[in-house]
Enzyme design. Structure first.
Site, PDB file in Angstrom:
ATOM      1  N   ARG A 123       0.830  -1.216   0.000  1.00 30.57           N
ATOM      2  CA  ARG A 123       0.000   0.000   0.000  1.00 30.57           C
ATOM      3  C   ARG A 123       0.864   1.265   0.000  1.00 30.57           C
ATOM      4  O   ARG A 123       0.967   1.953  -1.012  1.00 30.57           O
ATOM      5  CB  ARG A 123      -0.956  -0.023   1.213  1.00 30.57           C
ATOM      6  N   ASP A 124       1.553   1.515   1.094  1.00 34.23           N
ATOM      7  CA  ASP A 124       2.321   2.768   1.195  1.00 34.23           C
ATOM      8  C   ASP A 124       3.442   2.768   0.157  1.00 34.23           C
ATOM      9  O   ASP A 124       3.787   3.813  -0.404  1.00 34.23           O
ATOM     10  CB  ASP A 124       2.912   2.891   2.610  1.00 34.23           C
ATOM     11  N   HIS A 128       5.866   4.451  12.520  1.00 33.75           N
ATOM     12  CA  HIS A 128       5.836   4.361  11.056  1.00 33.75           C
ATOM     13  C   HIS A 128       6.826   5.401  10.530  1.00 33.75           C
ATOM     14  O   HIS A 128       6.483   6.579  10.399  1.00 33.75           O
ATOM     15  CB  HIS A 128       4.398   4.660  10.616  1.00 33.75           C
ATOM     16  N   HIS A 156       9.338   6.917   7.723  1.00 32.12           N
ATOM     17  CA  HIS A 156       9.922   6.994   6.380  1.00 32.12           C
ATOM     18  C   HIS A 156      11.404   7.325   6.592  1.00 32.12           C
ATOM     19  O   HIS A 156      11.782   7.911   7.603  1.00 32.12           O
ATOM     20  CB  HIS A 156       9.188   8.042   5.538  1.00 32.12           C
ATOM     21  N   CYS A 200       5.022   9.279  -0.249  1.00 32.35           N
ATOM     22  CA  CYS A 200       3.630   9.683  -0.101  1.00 32.35           C
ATOM     23  C   CYS A 200       3.339  10.662  -1.213  1.00 32.35           C
ATOM     24  O   CYS A 200       4.083  11.622  -1.421  1.00 32.35           O
ATOM     25  CB  CYS A 200       3.391  10.327   1.266  1.00 32.35           C
ATOM     26  N   ASN A 254       9.370   4.016   3.068  1.00 35.79           N
ATOM     27  CA  ASN A 254       9.346   3.611   4.477  1.00 35.79           C
ATOM     28  C   ASN A 254      10.647   2.887   4.777  1.00 35.79           C
ATOM     29  O   ASN A 254      11.324   2.398   3.883  1.00 35.79           O
ATOM     30  CB  ASN A 254       8.207   2.611   4.713  1.00 35.79           C
TER      31      ASN A 254
HETATM   32  P1  HMG Z   1     -12.879  14.600  -1.981  1.00 31.27           P
HETATM   33  O1  HMG Z   1     -12.610  15.152  -3.338  1.00 31.27           O
HETATM   34  O2  HMG Z   1     -12.829  15.560  -0.868  1.00 31.27           O
HETATM   35  O3  HMG Z   1     -14.228  13.852  -1.820  1.00 31.27           O
HETATM   36  O4  HMG Z   1     -11.904  13.380  -1.751  1.00 31.27           O
HETATM   37  P2  HMG Z   1     -15.534  13.766  -2.611  1.00 31.27           P
HETATM   38  O5  HMG Z   1     -16.460  13.055  -1.706  1.00 31.27           O
HETATM   39  O6  HMG Z   1     -15.911  15.111  -3.152  1.00 31.27           O
HETATM   40  O7  HMG Z   1     -15.176  12.812  -3.855  1.00 31.27           O
HETATM   41  C1  HMG Z   1     -14.387  13.192  -4.955  1.00 31.27           C
HETATM   42  C2  HMG Z   1     -14.315  12.039  -5.930  1.00 31.27           C
HETATM   43  O8  HMG Z   1     -13.704  10.907  -5.290  1.00 31.27           O
HETATM   44  C3  HMG Z   1     -15.679  11.569  -6.398  1.00 31.27           C
HETATM   45  O9  HMG Z   1     -15.522  11.049  -7.706  1.00 31.27           O
HETATM   46  C4  HMG Z   1     -15.993  10.446  -5.447  1.00 31.27           C
HETATM   47  O10 HMG Z   1     -16.904   9.527  -5.985  1.00 31.27           O
HETATM   48  C5  HMG Z   1     -14.629   9.814  -5.268  1.00 31.27           C
HETATM   49  P3  HMG Z   1     -15.880  11.911  -9.017  1.00 31.27           P
HETATM   50  O11 HMG Z   1     -17.286  12.339  -8.807  1.00 31.27           O
HETATM   51  O12 HMG Z   1     -14.915  13.087  -8.988  1.00 31.27           O
HETATM   52  O13 HMG Z   1     -15.644  10.964 -10.129  1.00 31.27           O
HETATM   53  N1  HMG Z   1     -14.471   9.102  -4.007  1.00 31.27           N
HETATM   54  C6  HMG Z   1     -13.998   7.855  -3.929  1.00 31.27           C
HETATM   55  N2  HMG Z   1     -13.596   6.982  -4.870  1.00 31.27           N
HETATM   56  C7  HMG Z   1     -13.172   5.778  -4.445  1.00 31.27           C
HETATM   57  N3  HMG Z   1     -13.109   5.429  -3.137  1.00 31.27           N
HETATM   58  C8  HMG Z   1     -13.499   6.276  -2.177  1.00 31.27           C
HETATM   59  C9  HMG Z   1     -13.975   7.545  -2.552  1.00 31.27           C
HETATM   60  N4  HMG Z   1     -14.431   8.617  -1.870  1.00 31.27           N
HETATM   61  C10 HMG Z   1     -14.730   9.562  -2.767  1.00 31.27           C
HETATM   62  N5  HMG Z   1     -13.410   5.912  -0.880  1.00 31.27           N
HETATM   63  C11 HMG Z   1     -10.830  11.574  -0.600  1.00 31.27           C
HETATM   64  C12 HMG Z   1     -11.752  12.790  -0.496  1.00 31.27           C
HETATM   65  C13 HMG Z   1     -10.322  11.257   0.779  1.00 31.27           C
HETATM   66  C14 HMG Z   1     -11.626  10.429  -1.181  1.00 31.27           C
HETATM   67  C15 HMG Z   1      -9.658  11.940  -1.525  1.00 31.27           C
HETATM   68  O14 HMG Z   1      -9.061  13.100  -1.048  1.00 31.27           O
HETATM   69  C16 HMG Z   1      -8.614  10.850  -1.619  1.00 31.27           C
HETATM   70  O15 HMG Z   1      -8.873   9.759  -2.095  1.00 31.27           O
HETATM   71  N6  HMG Z   1      -7.374  11.153  -1.167  1.00 31.27           N
HETATM   72  C17 HMG Z   1      -6.261  10.213  -1.221  1.00 31.27           C
HETATM   73  C18 HMG Z   1      -5.718  10.031   0.147  1.00 31.27           C
HETATM   74  C19 HMG Z   1      -4.597   9.002   0.129  1.00 31.27           C
HETATM   75  O16 HMG Z   1      -4.809   7.862  -0.235  1.00 31.27           O
HETATM   76  N7  HMG Z   1      -3.372   9.411   0.550  1.00 31.27           N
HETATM   77  C20 HMG Z   1      -2.263   8.504   0.664  1.00 31.27           C
HETATM   78  C21 HMG Z   1      -2.431   7.580   1.827  1.00 31.27           C
HETATM   79  S1  HMG Z   1      -2.108   8.328   3.423  1.00 31.27           S
HETATM   80  C22 HMG Z   1      -0.417   8.073   3.661  1.00 31.27           C
HETATM   81  O17 HMG Z   1       0.265   7.586   2.794  1.00 31.27           O
HETATM   82  C23 HMG Z   1       0.177   8.373   5.010  1.00 31.27           C
HETATM   83  C24 HMG Z   1       0.440   7.103   5.851  1.00 31.27           C
HETATM   84  O18 HMG Z   1       1.278   6.194   5.180  1.00 31.27           O
HETATM   85  C25 HMG Z   1       1.065   7.478   7.193  1.00 31.27           C
HETATM   86  C26 HMG Z   1       2.299   8.385   7.034  1.00 31.27           C
HETATM   87  O19 HMG Z   1       3.282   8.018   6.381  1.00 31.27           O
HETATM   88  O20 HMG Z   1       2.205   9.477   7.589  1.00 31.27           O
HETATM   89  C27 HMG Z   1      -0.889   6.384   6.170  1.00 31.27           C
HETATM   90 MG    MG Z   2       3.486   6.339   5.161  1.00 32.84          MG
END
Ligand code: HMG
Ligand code: MG
Length: 304
Positions: free
Chosen positions: A17-18, A209, A211, A242, A251
């Site tokens: 995933r990450d 966690h 990186h 990220c 990571n």
């Molecule tokens: P948004 O634009 O605020 O939400 O996105 P929305 O409700 O207006 O939806 C926008 C579009 O996304 C729509 O589609 C929805 O249907 C779709 P459109 O009408 O434009 O075609 N949508 C979805 N599609 C699939 N699955 C869903 C979903 N929800 C809405 N669940 C949202 C909000 C959170 C969805 C968006 O901002 C997003 O997907 N962001 C990505 C976040 C992400 O994955 N980041 C990376 C992971 S976090 C990380 O890596 C950190 C971590 O490792 C820890 C660390 O290292 O710190 C965990």
């Molecule tokens: Mg991470």
């Protein structure tokens, strides 16, 4: 018991995933499935398979449902998916996940960039996810990003982190993983943060966690173990980054953590030789060497 006071560490493998969410090389469902299956066979008991987020935002995690529907299932291996909202939760449940992870941040700007909402709004989105999880008995893991620094806001203090961790635990997360998203933490800042978390909440339900952007992940992990943390996130070969944290490297590599734990006499249940074979598989597919120092050293040694 060794000097760290810990004799067993639970590793959470986040590479599929990450790691892959930020991978520039093309990846297929078949590759992702084989990766998860090979990791399950190494002794890893918790594996993040992917995420149910918007494919427009994170295209590399599209098809996570297909991956989950094709991977091997083992009673003692928990397969996790990251979900940002109830839509993701419903999709994750339909794919029969064992566990889900929700994610917030200690930085408002990062929250906005990563999930297009404030920290407060992220908790509003979590409510129905947590209710559903309780109703059907799916464990929920929480993440807090940017616990030691933010790519947009710079230094983050422990006083910004502790309330978010607290809130995730009080909402029902069985564990909260502290994310050093851009890898800026050092031994001192890690210790300071963990002392604050320990004072407010305790460390029983805390994971780390890191990186490895500045090469500080291993010393920071040792610091965390010495403080009493016993769950560590890592990524095969050091895959990762990220999409919303420019310059953040992968990571900490699972091979590097396992080599270190083996040397410390801390049991992880993970076989290093098996991991190296997975590393070889991943990086021959991605056509570049692993970031893992241990994988590079040992795989090169076996060539001569
Ligand atoms: P948004 O634009 O605020 O939400 O996105 P929305 O409700 O207006 O939806 C926008 C579009 O996304 C729509 O589609 C929805 O249907 C779709 P459109 O009408 O434009 O075609 N949508 C979805 N599609 C699939 N699955 C869903 C979903 N929800 C809405 N669940 C949202 C909000 C959170 C969805 C968006 O901002 C997003 O997907 N962001 C990505 C976040 C992400 O994955 N980041 C990376 C992971 S976090 C990380 O890596 C950190 C971590 O490792 C820890 C660390 O290292 O710190 C965990
Ligand atoms: Mg991470």
């Amino acid at each position: 018991m060794n000097k760290s006071g810990i004799d067993h560490v639970r590793l959470v493998e986040v590479g599929p995933r990450d790691g892959l969410q930020n991978e520039p090389e093309k990846t297929t469902v078949a590759f992702r499935v084989e990766l998860v299956d090979r990791l399950s066979a190494c002794g890893l008991k918790t594996i993040e398979v992917g995420s149910f987020v918007s494919p427009k935002w994170v295209p590399k995690m599209a098809n996570t449902a297909e991956v989950l529907n094709s991977v091997g299932r083992y009673e003692d291996v928990s397969l996790v998916a990251l979900v940002p909202n109830i839509r993701g939760m419903i999709d994750a449940i339909a794919s029969n996940v064992d566990e889900v992870a929700i994610f917030s941040a200690a930085s408002e700007t990062f929250s906005q960039r990563n999930t297009n909402c404030s920290i407060e709004q992220s908790f509003e989105r979590f409510q129905p996810v947590l209710e559903k999880a309780r109703e059907i008995g799916v464990p929920v893991r929480g993440y807090v990003s940017c616990v030691l620094g933010c790519p947009y806001e710079g230094k983050i203090s422990a006083s910004q982190v502790v309330p978010i961790v607290n809130r995730l635990i009080e909402s029902g997360c069985y564990e909260v993983s502290l994310g050093d998203t851009i890898g800026v933490g050092t031994v001192n800042s890690t210790r300071e943060l963990l002392r604050a978390v320990e004072g407010a909440i305790g460390l029983e339900s805390i994971a780390v966690h890191f990186h490895d952007t500045y090469g500080q992940a291993l010393p920071n992990i040792v610091t965390a173990l010495e403080q009493g943390v016993s769950t560590v996130d890592s990524s095969i070969g050091g895959l990762g980054g990220c999409p919303y944290a420019r310059g953040a490297s992968g990571n900490v590599a699972t091979e590097d953590v396992v080599y270190m734990l083996d040397g410390m006499g801390v049991e992880s249940g993970v076989n290093l030789n098996d991991l190296l074979k997975v590393s070889e598989f991943v990086f021959s597919h991605l056509k570049r060497p692993p970031t893992s120092r241990v994988a590079n050293a040992l795989l090169n040694a076996s060539v001569h």
